[in-house]
Motif scaffolding. Structure first.
Motif, short mmCIF file in Angstrom:
data_model
loop_
_atom_site.label_atom_id
_atom_site.label_comp_id
_atom_site.label_asym_id
_atom_site.label_seq_id
_atom_site.Cartn_x
_atom_site.Cartn_y
_atom_site.Cartn_z
N UNK A 89 0.83 -1.20 0.00
CA UNK A 89 0.00 0.00 0.00
C UNK A 89 0.86 1.26 0.00
N UNK A 90 1.99 1.21 0.74
CA UNK A 90 2.90 2.37 0.80
C UNK A 90 4.27 1.97 0.29
N UNK A 91 4.88 2.84 -0.48
CA UNK A 91 6.25 2.63 -0.92
C UNK A 91 7.00 3.95 -0.83
N UNK A 92 7.99 3.98 0.06
CA UNK A 92 8.79 5.19 0.28
C UNK A 92 10.19 4.97 -0.29
N UNK A 93 10.53 5.74 -1.32
CA UNK A 93 11.84 5.68 -1.95
C UNK A 93 12.52 7.04 -1.93
N UNK A 94 12.09 7.92 -1.08
CA UNK A 94 12.64 9.27 -1.05
C UNK A 94 14.05 9.30 -0.47
N UNK A 95 14.76 10.38 -0.79
CA UNK A 95 16.13 10.61 -0.31
C UNK A 95 17.06 9.46 -0.70
N UNK A 96 17.07 9.18 -2.01
CA UNK A 96 18.02 8.24 -2.59
C UNK A 96 18.71 8.94 -3.75
N UNK A 97 19.23 8.16 -4.70
CA UNK A 97 19.95 8.73 -5.85
C UNK A 97 19.38 8.20 -7.16
N UNK A 98 18.09 7.91 -7.16
CA UNK A 98 17.42 7.37 -8.34
C UNK A 98 17.40 8.42 -9.45
N UNK A 99 17.77 8.00 -10.66
CA UNK A 99 17.85 8.93 -11.79
C UNK A 99 16.74 8.76 -12.81
N UNK A 100 16.17 7.56 -12.90
CA UNK A 100 15.10 7.32 -13.87
C UNK A 100 14.16 6.24 -13.35
N UNK A 101 12.97 6.21 -13.92
CA UNK A 101 11.96 5.22 -13.54
C UNK A 101 11.46 4.57 -14.82
N UNK A 102 11.72 3.27 -15.02
CA UNK A 102 11.32 2.59 -16.26
C UNK A 102 9.82 2.32 -16.31
N UNK A 103 9.38 1.85 -17.46
CA UNK A 103 7.95 1.63 -17.72
C UNK A 103 7.32 0.65 -16.74
N UNK A 104 7.99 -0.46 -16.46
CA UNK A 104 7.39 -1.51 -15.64
C UNK A 104 8.03 -1.62 -14.26
N UNK A 105 8.50 -0.51 -13.73
CA UNK A 105 9.13 -0.51 -12.41
C UNK A 105 8.16 -0.96 -11.33
N UNK A 106 6.88 -0.61 -11.48
CA UNK A 106 5.90 -0.89 -10.42
C UNK A 106 4.93 -2.00 -10.82
N UNK A 107 5.38 -2.86 -11.69
CA UNK A 107 4.57 -4.01 -12.11
C UNK A 107 4.21 -4.87 -10.91
#
Length: 216
Positions: A89-107
């Motif tokens: 239900x919750x996904x926290x990915x803040x304060x990282x070094x992520x540069x891009x998010x692909x099409x099926x990242x949240x499949x």
């Protein structure tokens, strides 16, 4: 630093009721009850924040409802990264070094209601990056390096209530980019590089009650 907040306020906003369940009830079965190394698992919440992880850890229980990966050193979200976490239900990915998010990242996590990606280095969002999480009602992309929004960026997000895009480098994207966000209540585009707005820039935002455009 624990970043999981059942009740929070942002820039004077009220509690995000849309993402607050009454109780995270239930106990994981023995088969489900696995916990990644160096993380802490409490009922259905997995706490992996502030551990300098460079990648998203494995062995996350399929019955998890909350996953906290903030304040790490994650640089990439891979395709099908969260496959199998059907209850999330919750996904926290803040304060990282992520540069891009692909099409099926949240499949595979279409029950997701709150997706927090602020304070990363995101310059590129695939046009369909959020199409697989149609139940999201709070999406935070603030404090990134986005320059454009793509034509179908928020397509299908009819349950979205809060969209945070402040402190990027946006110059405003295609017209009607928010067309499917009929229930959006709060939109923050402050602290960007917006210089002009088309007459239908906010087409579709029938329920909008708060719009931030300051410091552009």
């Amino acid at each position: 630093m624990r970043c999981f907040r059942l009740m929070k306020q942002l820039r004077g906003m009220s509690v995000y009721e849309c993402v607050l369940p009454t109780v995270l009830s239930g106990t994981l079965t023995a088969a489900q009850h696995t916990c990644p190394k160096n993380c802490r698992c409490d009922s259905k919440i997995v706490y992996c924040e502030s551990h300098a992880f460079r990648e998203i850890p494995r062995n996350i229980s399929g019955g998890s409802q909350g996953l906290l990966l903030c304040y790490n050193s994650i640089q990439k979200v891979k395709s099908n990264q969260f496959w199998g976490l059907y209850q999330l239900i919750w996904l926290y990915l803040d304060h990282n070094y992520i540069r891009s998010v692909p099409e099926d990242a949240f499949q595979g996590i279409q029950r997701l209601k709150e997706l927090i990606l602020n304070s990363n280095k995101i310059t590129h969002l695939h046009n369909k990056a959020f199409h697989l999480v149609p139940n999201v009602c709070n999406l935070d992309l603030s404090y990134n390096k986005l320059q454009v929004l793509r034509s179908e960026q928020f397509k299908g997000l009819c349950k979205l209530l809060f969209l945070h895009l402040w402190s990027n480098s946006l110059k405003m994207g295609p017209v009607q980019v928010f067309q499917d966000c009929q229930n959006l209540d709060f939109l923050d585009l402050g602290y960007n590089h917006v210089r002009s707005l088309s007459h239908n820039a906010f087409a579709g935002l029938l329920q909008l009650t708060e719009l931030h455009l300051e410091h552009n």
